[in-house]
Design an enzyme around this catalytic site. Structure first.
Site, PDB file in Angstrom:
ATOM      1  N   LYS A  99      12.677  16.082  13.719  1.00  0.00           N
ATOM      2  CA  LYS A  99      12.971  16.653  12.646  1.00  0.00           C
ATOM      3  C   LYS A  99      12.227  17.490  11.709  1.00  0.00           C
ATOM      4  O   LYS A  99      11.090  16.480  11.270  1.00  0.00           O
ATOM      5  CB  LYS A  99      13.952  15.560  11.963  1.00  0.00           C
ATOM      6  N   VAL A 100      12.077  18.500  11.500  1.00  0.00           N
ATOM      7  CA  VAL A 100      11.000  19.105  10.632  1.00  0.00           C
ATOM      8  C   VAL A 100      11.740  20.010   9.474  1.00  0.00           C
ATOM      9  O   VAL A 100      12.642  20.410   9.566  1.00  0.00           O
ATOM     10  CB  VAL A 100      10.219  20.196  11.486  1.00  0.00           C
ATOM     11  N   SER A 101      10.781  20.594   8.627  1.00  0.00           N
ATOM     12  CA  SER A 101      11.168  21.638   7.598  1.00  0.00           C
ATOM     13  C   SER A 101      11.153  23.185   8.373  1.00  0.00           C
ATOM     14  O   SER A 101      10.443  23.104   9.149  1.00  0.00           O
ATOM     15  CB  SER A 101      10.422  21.753   6.555  1.00  0.00           C
ATOM     16  N   HIS A 134      17.755  15.887  -1.368  1.00  0.00           N
ATOM     17  CA  HIS A 134      18.449  15.081  -0.826  1.00  0.00           C
ATOM     18  C   HIS A 134      19.471  14.212  -1.984  1.00  0.00           C
ATOM     19  O   HIS A 134      19.916  14.661  -2.894  1.00  0.00           O
ATOM     20  CB  HIS A 134      18.097  14.048   0.055  1.00  0.00           C
TER      21      HIS A 134
END
Length: 270
Positions: free
Chosen positions: A54-56, A147
């Site tokens: 999972k990355v930006s 978040h």
């Protein structure tokens, strides 16, 4: 052969990947899980350290030679953008000190696009959990958060200067692309990985109680109501499938970033 997976400990990721990492998806391989904040996975992926990661979205220009973007499992949606927080309502960030969670995060890329022409004097990369306390204590003039901070920042006596998701949606009409799931080329079959993750998402929705203990054991914010709000906001139809709008949103972000000279240019994703 086990595959290495790196995601954040945030409730949306633990909800989405619970079934896959616990061996509940038929036909999927064993998965070795590493938890890391996205600023860590962005650079780890550049070194090729994980098979699934999972990355930006903002980090994709440095990663797409070695990784394939998967159309499932990520964080993208509406009403879920980063917030710029401060103690003073209406603060002008020009020349100020701003804390951000990572220099290749989508949040920071959006902040740079939003603040064009009124750039801060200093930007400090700070662990996410230190940003709101640091702004509240006066260490930073403003902070960029994501978040669960959307639901808790008022507790620190802070005010939202801008909702970068609202700004992005008003300007483009598109959802906001935050976190992407990548599969390492030559190691993971992207079609197979897409099926595993989609099945994991579907299983999580079908039986949300199954992942509750796993989610709460790893969440930075333990309050069940906040955890539920987090999952409800960030796990949505785009998590199952990016679709045309999701890919258009990612393309729009990366093309704007390249045009502004912030990131290298990339070929269209769609």
């Amino acid at each position: 052969m086990a595959l290495s997976l790196a995601v954040s400990p945030c409730p949306n990721d633990t909800f989405v990947f619970h079934a896959l990492v616990h061996g509940l998806i038929p036909g999927a391989p064993e998965v070795n899980l590493t938890f890391a904040d996205v600023d860590v996975t962005n650079t780890a992926a550049e070194r090729g350290e994980f098979d699934l990661v999972k990355v930006s979205y903002a980090a994709l220009p440095w990663l797409l030679d070695d990784y394939e973007l998967l159309p499932t499992g990520g964080a993208l949606g509406r009403g879920c953008g980063p917030l710029v927080l401060a103690r003073e309502p209406g603060l002008d960030v020009t020349g100020k000190t701003v804390a951000v969670p990572g220099d290749r995060t989508t949040a920071y890329l959006l902040f740079r696009l939003w603040s064009e022409g009124r750039a801060p004097g200093r930007v400090e990369v700070v662990p996410f959990h230190e940003i709101m306390p640091g702004v509240a204590e006066g260490k930073f003039d403003a902070g960029l958060v994501i978040h669960e901070a959307r639901f808790t920042y008022q507790r620190y006596g802070l005010t939202a200067l801008a909702d970068l998701g609202e700004w992005w949606e008003a300007d483009t009409g598109l959802p906001i692309p935050l976190g992407a799931i990548l599969a390492r080329k030559g190691v993971v079959d992207p079609a197979e990985a897409t099926e595993w993750i989609r099945n994991s998402v579907s299983m999580a929705w079908a039986n949300p109680d199954a992942s509750r203990e796993f989610i709460l054991a790893n969440a930075q914010e333990m309050e069940p109501d906040v955890v539920k709000q987090h999952i409800d906001l960030y796990v949505n139809e785009f998590t199952l499938d990016l679709g045309k709008d999701g890919l258009a949103a990612a393309d729009a972000l990366l093309q704007r970033a390249a045009a502004a000279g912030i990131t290298p240019a990339v070929k269209p994703l769609a």
